[in-house]
Design a protein around this motif. Structure first.
Motif, short mmCIF file in Angstrom:
data_model
loop_
_atom_site.label_atom_id
_atom_site.label_comp_id
_atom_site.label_asym_id
_atom_site.label_seq_id
_atom_site.Cartn_x
_atom_site.Cartn_y
_atom_site.Cartn_z
N SER A 163 34.91 45.82 49.22
CA SER A 163 34.02 44.73 49.62
C SER A 163 33.75 43.75 48.48
O SER A 163 33.45 42.58 48.72
CB SER A 163 32.70 45.30 50.13
OG SER A 163 32.08 46.10 49.12
N ASN A 164 33.87 44.23 47.23
CA ASN A 164 33.63 43.35 46.08
C ASN A 164 34.91 42.71 45.56
O ASN A 164 34.94 42.19 44.45
CB ASN A 164 32.94 44.12 44.95
CG ASN A 164 33.75 45.30 44.46
OD1 ASN A 164 34.66 45.76 45.15
ND2 ASN A 164 33.41 45.79 43.27
N ALA A 165 35.97 42.75 46.36
CA ALA A 165 37.25 42.19 45.92
C ALA A 165 37.69 41.02 46.80
O ALA A 165 38.87 40.68 46.84
CB ALA A 165 38.33 43.26 45.93
N THR A 166 36.77 40.39 47.49
CA THR A 166 37.16 39.29 48.35
C THR A 166 37.57 38.05 47.56
O THR A 166 38.37 37.25 48.02
CB THR A 166 36.01 38.93 49.31
OG1 THR A 166 34.84 38.62 48.53
CG2 THR A 166 35.72 40.09 50.25
N LEU A 216 46.10 44.07 40.78
CA LEU A 216 47.10 45.02 41.26
C LEU A 216 47.95 45.47 40.10
O LEU A 216 48.35 44.65 39.25
CB LEU A 216 47.96 44.37 42.34
CG LEU A 216 47.22 43.76 43.52
CD1 LEU A 216 48.17 43.00 44.43
CD2 LEU A 216 46.47 44.84 44.32
N ARG A 217 48.28 46.76 40.06
CA ARG A 217 49.00 47.33 38.92
C ARG A 217 50.15 48.20 39.39
O ARG A 217 50.03 48.91 40.39
CB ARG A 217 48.05 48.15 38.05
CG ARG A 217 48.66 48.66 36.75
CD ARG A 217 47.61 49.40 35.94
NE ARG A 217 47.30 50.72 36.52
CZ ARG A 217 46.30 51.49 36.09
NH1 ARG A 217 45.52 51.09 35.10
NH2 ARG A 217 46.09 52.67 36.66
N ALA A 258 48.22 50.92 41.65
CA ALA A 258 46.76 51.02 41.66
C ALA A 258 46.17 49.63 41.85
O ALA A 258 46.83 48.61 41.63
CB ALA A 258 46.24 51.65 40.37
N TYR A 259 44.89 49.61 42.27
CA TYR A 259 44.17 48.35 42.46
C TYR A 259 42.79 48.47 41.85
O TYR A 259 42.25 49.58 41.68
CB TYR A 259 44.10 47.97 43.93
CG TYR A 259 43.42 49.00 44.81
CD1 TYR A 259 42.05 48.97 45.05
CD2 TYR A 259 44.17 50.00 45.43
CE1 TYR A 259 41.44 49.91 45.86
CE2 TYR A 259 43.58 50.94 46.25
CZ TYR A 259 42.20 50.90 46.46
OH TYR A 259 41.60 51.83 47.26
N SER A 260 42.22 47.31 41.50
CA SER A 260 40.90 47.29 40.86
C SER A 260 40.19 46.00 41.22
O SER A 260 40.80 44.92 41.21
CB SER A 260 41.03 47.42 39.34
OG SER A 260 39.76 47.27 38.71
N ALA A 261 38.90 46.11 41.51
CA ALA A 261 38.09 44.92 41.77
C ALA A 261 37.47 44.37 40.49
O ALA A 261 37.08 43.20 40.45
CB ALA A 261 36.99 45.24 42.78
N ASP A 262 37.40 45.19 39.44
CA ASP A 262 36.74 44.73 38.22
C ASP A 262 37.61 44.81 36.96
O ASP A 262 37.18 44.44 35.87
CB ASP A 262 35.45 45.53 37.98
CG ASP A 262 35.70 47.04 37.90
OD1 ASP A 262 36.88 47.45 37.75
OD2 ASP A 262 34.73 47.81 37.98
#
Length: 522
Positions: A445-448, A453-454, A466-470
């Motif tokens: 929800s915090n990745a809009t 992306l890794r 892997a993915y990350s929002a921060d």
């Protein structure tokens, strides 16, 4: 006593005892930081133009076609452009192989192989007033029913210009004669009759000889050539040499063939060009680096040789490591912030499916494609283990049916990708054109506004996404931080690229903010 005194006196004026001891006493091999062309650069060709060496190499089914590289010292190369940066020759469609660069009469010529539309493999030629181009294509010169590849221009002992090439008989289980035929001075047509120089006859040569490059030295024409299986995990390539007093023969093969074979660092060395610098001789050729699982591809390697007492070339590092230090280009991180108005020259795309893209305000805007595996932009991988990351902006704003993300790219039919779209993150395998969903998760929800992306690769074939929002907390969509195999990715004749993907309706555009490739030293 007298001998040692003379040696000291000679050394005092800058000579060495090798002058006295004869041709068997050689300089120590040069320290070469191989690979000098890191990444997938098969069939490299080089020539000196003025004070600069220029090189090119096979691009196969990646565009733009045929890279142009320049160097002052044969070891540090800079990508300067492409022979065909925007439009392919009208007569050709794929397999852009084995370009040979040469300079004569103030013009630069590129003799190359490509698949002729509606036909077979053919040899073409393009020319330019400057080595960096622009190049004008002159069309095909020769296309035999079994295919014609690996052209090399050479003047005979009387100054007559010839084209030397291979008939691709191995494609139909036939021998592979090396031919020579007169070429007109405009380089637009062959004239007269062709003459066979030699073919595959020795057991080590297997079902082919190819990749001939020539030079004239000490009263002989020398033809370096490759033989046996070029590519993939079962490759058997090696390098031989033949010589003749006259260009049309008779030719004799070196009794010591093959003269360049596998060692502990490099395997399947072949298809190169001999070049000279400061009185030392080198072959710029390709080889697979041990442990790369062929995913990196055939890299450009510089191997030194000398002329032995029998007049044959002999490689100095045949049984030892042909590298002194790691190439700094290989270990340096690659970072693209997408600043400026033009895409960095190192980005490539499937040769028949150039995507539409634009750069604006530090963003790469990649327009989606609905077929052929999507719109793809990729870069060379330089080592068997690496980490690639990118930031995708506004993933939640992608329209229905559109996805975008990071990918390992073999070709349009074979890829591994972590994409987002429709509020989901999905890990895809595309094999032989058939997609398969490996894992999925909801978009955080915090990745809009943005998501990172890794892709991490270890030992060539082990892939983790892997993915990350921060940018600090990373989540693998596979259970237990699992990995998936990419052993199927590399096509038989080229290495894997890593890059960006956008799939879906052509009205959709994906915005990428940054791309970074961190290579692990081998």
């Amino acid at each position: 006593m007298l001998f040692s005194t003379i040696v000291r006196l000679i050394a005092g004026v800058g000579l060495t005892s090798s002058v006295l001891l004869g041709c068997q006493q050689r300089l120590a091999p040069a320290a070469i930081a191989n690979p000098v062309l890191p990444g997938d650069f098969p069939d490299p060709s080089a020539t000196k133009i003025g004070d600069t060496y220029w090189a090119t190499a096979t691009s196969s089914n990646w565009g733009p076609a045929f890279p142009l590289l320049k160097s002052k010292n044969l070891t540090n190369w800079q990508l300067a452009g492409y022979v065909f940066p925007d439009q392919l020759p009208a007569w050709a469609d794929y397999y852009f192989w084995a370009p040979e660069i040469s300079q004569e009469g103030g013009k630069t010529y590129i003799y190359y192989t490509a698949h002729q539309k509606g036909g077979n493999l053919a040899v073409g030629v393009a020319s330019a007033d400057r080595p960096e181009g622009p190049y004008r294509d002159h069309g095909p010169l020769v296309s035999q029913p079994d295919g014609s590849i690996d052209a090399f221009p050479m003047r005979d002992e009387n100054g007559q210009l010839y084209l030397v090439w291979k008939e691709d008989g191995n494609s139909v289980q036939l021998p592979t004669p090396i031919w020579a035929q007169r070429l007109n001075e405009a380089r637009t047509a062959l004239i007269g009759e062709k003459t066979e120089l030699f073919r595959n006859t020795a057991p080590w040569e297997g079902n082919l000889v190819e990749g001939v490059s020539m030079l004239r030295h000490g009263g002989y024409f020398y033809a370096f050539y490759a033989a046996n299986g070029c590519c993939g995990s079962g490759c058997t390539y090696a390098t031989g040499v033949a010589r003749a007093k006259n260009l049309l023969g008779p030719w004799e093969k070196c009794p010591q063939n093959p003269i360049l074979t596998n060692n502990s660092r490099w395997s399947c060395p072949g298809h190169g060009t001999a070049v000279e610098r400061n009185g030392r001789w080198y072959l710029l050729h390709h080889a697979y680096q041990s442990g790369s699982a062929e995913n990196v591809g055939r890299q450009g390697v510089l191997s030194e040789f000398h002329w032995n007492s029998a007049g044959w070339p002999e490689f100095l590092n045949q049984q030892s490591e042909p590298t002194a230090t790691a190439n700094s280009v290989t270990t340096r991180p690659v970072v693209d912030e997408f600043n400026g108005t033009a895409l960095d020259l190192s980005w490539q795309w499937p040769v028949a499916h150039k995507p539409q893209f634009a750069l604006s305000n530090g963003r790469l805007q990649l327009r989606a494609q609905p077929d052929f595996g999507g719109a793809a932009l990729g870069r060379h991988t330089l080592t068997a283990s690496y980490t690639a990351t990118t930031t995708l902006l506004h993933p939640a704003a992608l329209p229905a049916g559109a996805t975008a993300g990071i990918a390992a790219l073999g070709d349009p039919d074979n890829s591994l990708a972590l994409t987002t779209g429709g509020g989901r993150l999905q890990l895809w395998e595309r094999r032989a054109g058939q997609p398969r969903l490996l894992a999925e998760a909801p978009l955080p929800s915090n990745a809009t506004a943005a998501i990172q992306l890794r892709l991490q690769v270890r030992n060539g074939n082990s892939y983790r996404f892997a993915y990350s929002a921060d940018g600090r907390t990373w989540t693998n969509p596979l259970p237990a931080d699992g990995a998936t195999s990419g052993a199927y990715l590399p096509p038989w004749d080229r290495g894997v690229r890593v890059g960006l993907l956008a799939e879906g309706p052509s009205t959709a555009t994906a915005d990428f903010e940054r791309f970074e490739l961190e290579n692990n030293a081998e």
